[in-house]
Design an enzyme around this catalytic site. Structure first.
Site, PDB file in Angstrom:
ATOM      1  N   LYS A 124       3.284  -4.005  -4.444  1.00 26.24           N
ATOM      2  CA  LYS A 124       2.734  -4.370  -3.133  1.00 26.24           C
ATOM      3  C   LYS A 124       1.278  -4.853  -3.256  1.00 26.24           C
ATOM      4  CE  LYS A 124       3.404  -0.309  -1.348  1.00 26.24           C
ATOM      5  NZ  LYS A 124       3.938   0.351  -2.563  1.00 26.24           N
ATOM      6  N   ARG A 163       3.771   3.982   6.803  1.00 23.92           N
ATOM      7  CA  ARG A 163       4.457   4.670   5.726  1.00 23.92           C
ATOM      8  C   ARG A 163       5.470   5.673   6.248  1.00 23.92           C
ATOM      9  NH1 ARG A 163       1.116   3.772   1.121  1.00 23.92           N
ATOM     10  NH2 ARG A 163       1.730   4.877  -0.739  1.00 23.92           N
ATOM     11  N   ARG A 207      -0.080   1.307 -14.989  1.00 21.05           N
ATOM     12  CA  ARG A 207      -1.010   0.679 -14.030  1.00 21.05           C
ATOM     13  C   ARG A 207      -2.460   1.036 -14.344  1.00 21.05           C
ATOM     14  NH1 ARG A 207      -0.013   1.016  -7.736  1.00 21.05           N
ATOM     15  NH2 ARG A 207       0.104   3.278  -8.060  1.00 21.05           N
ATOM     16  N   ARG A 254      -5.287   5.653 -12.142  1.00 17.87           N
ATOM     17  CA  ARG A 254      -5.362   6.490 -10.945  1.00 17.87           C
ATOM     18  C   ARG A 254      -4.866   7.897 -11.234  1.00 17.87           C
ATOM     19  NH1 ARG A 254      -2.658   2.957  -6.209  1.00 17.87           N
ATOM     20  NH2 ARG A 254      -1.868   5.037  -5.731  1.00 17.87           N
ATOM     21  N   ARG A 304       5.671  11.460  -5.433  1.00 14.47           N
ATOM     22  CA  ARG A 304       5.442  10.300  -4.547  1.00 14.47           C
ATOM     23  C   ARG A 304       6.733   9.534  -4.299  1.00 14.47           C
ATOM     24  NH1 ARG A 304       1.382   7.388  -7.828  1.00 14.47           N
ATOM     25  NH2 ARG A 304       1.361   5.765  -6.237  1.00 14.47           N
TER      26      ARG A 304
END
Ligand code: ADP
Ligand code: ADP
Length: 216
Positions: free
Chosen positions: A13, A88, A127, A159, A170
């Site tokens: 995204k 969300r 990531r 992160r 998550r």
């Protein structure tokens, strides 16, 4: 153009939002980025959000919605915006709809980035984000051997919530709370699915093709 991107963590995204928003000349509004900026700035909002983000849980709706309302009221968002990471859950979607309605507005389109769980886990594990310009990279797919951003030279970081355990949680939160948005927006007749596998540029092309019929 008032656009929302939906998809699991790691679907791409943020990556796609950078290109789509720039192609359409609208601001990209990423609630995750705004929360992270508040965490690094040590604000009260950041302190509150951090406890939820570290666990991989959603920050409470009233806090998130107030933040989005403020952001959408800014000048640059008056002619359109791309929301990444908001709404969300269905409650946030309903409040967004009512908020826009009060302003005489409505969403034009919701793009769902479709990618399977294995790919999502691979994407999240590699990531890296630039601490200076916020650009998103991937150690494997972008062949990042150094920890420097190719765009601005800033230092890249991983992160905290991309650790394996938090990622698993998550993904559960996504299935339970965010996935129902797909049928919610299908019911509103503004949902279009985009195959988010393959190279970044190809996904952007597919997304832009999906958007084209909705451009004024
Ligand atoms: P990802 O890009 O991996 O999907 P984000 O950067 O969008 O993750 O979000 C990181 C974290 O910020 C979330 O796990 C959640 O704690 C918080 N967050 C972001 N957007 C929202 C939202 N709309 N509602 C509640 N919490 C949010
Ligand atoms: P999200 O915002 O949905 O959580 P990101 O845009 O942060 O997802 O992407 C997650 C990771 O996957 C990043 O490391 C990014 O560089 C990488 N990525 C995004 N799109 C692709 C793609 N099409 N192919 C390979 N890797 C991708």
């Amino acid at each position: 153009m008032r656009l929302v991107l939906v998809g699991p963590p790691g679907a791409g995204k943020g990556t796609q939002a950078q290109y789509i928003a720039s192609n359409l000349s609208i601001p990209k509004i990423s609630t995750g980025d705004i929360f992270r900026a508040n965490v690094s700035g040590g604000t009260d909002l950041g302190k509150l959000a951090k406890t939820f983000m570290d666990r991989g849980d959603l920050v409470p709706d009233e806090v998130t919605i107030a933040m989005v309302r403020d952001r959408l009221s800014e000048d640059d968002a008056q002619d359109g915006f791309l929301l990444d990471g908001f709404p969300r859950n269905v409650a946030q979607a309903e409040i967004l709809r009512d908020m826009l309605k009060d302003w005489g507005l409505a969403l034009d389109l919701v793009l769902e980035l479709v990618v399977d769980d294995d790919e999502v886990v691979r994407r999240l594990a590699g990531r890296r984000t630039c601490s200076q310009c916020g650009r998103i990279w991937h150690v494997e797919f972008d062949d990042k051997k150094d920890d420097k951003c190719d765009a601005c030279g800033g230092a890249l970081f991983q992160r905290d919530d991309d650790k394996e355990e938090t990622v698993r949680h998550r993904l559960e939160v996504y299935q339970e709370q965010t996935a129902p948005l797909v049928s919610y927006y299908a019911g509103e007749d503004i949902l279009v699915g985009v195959d988010a596998t393959g190279p970044v540029e190809e996904v952007t092309q597919r997304a832009m093709e999906a958007i084209r019929p909705y451009l004024g």
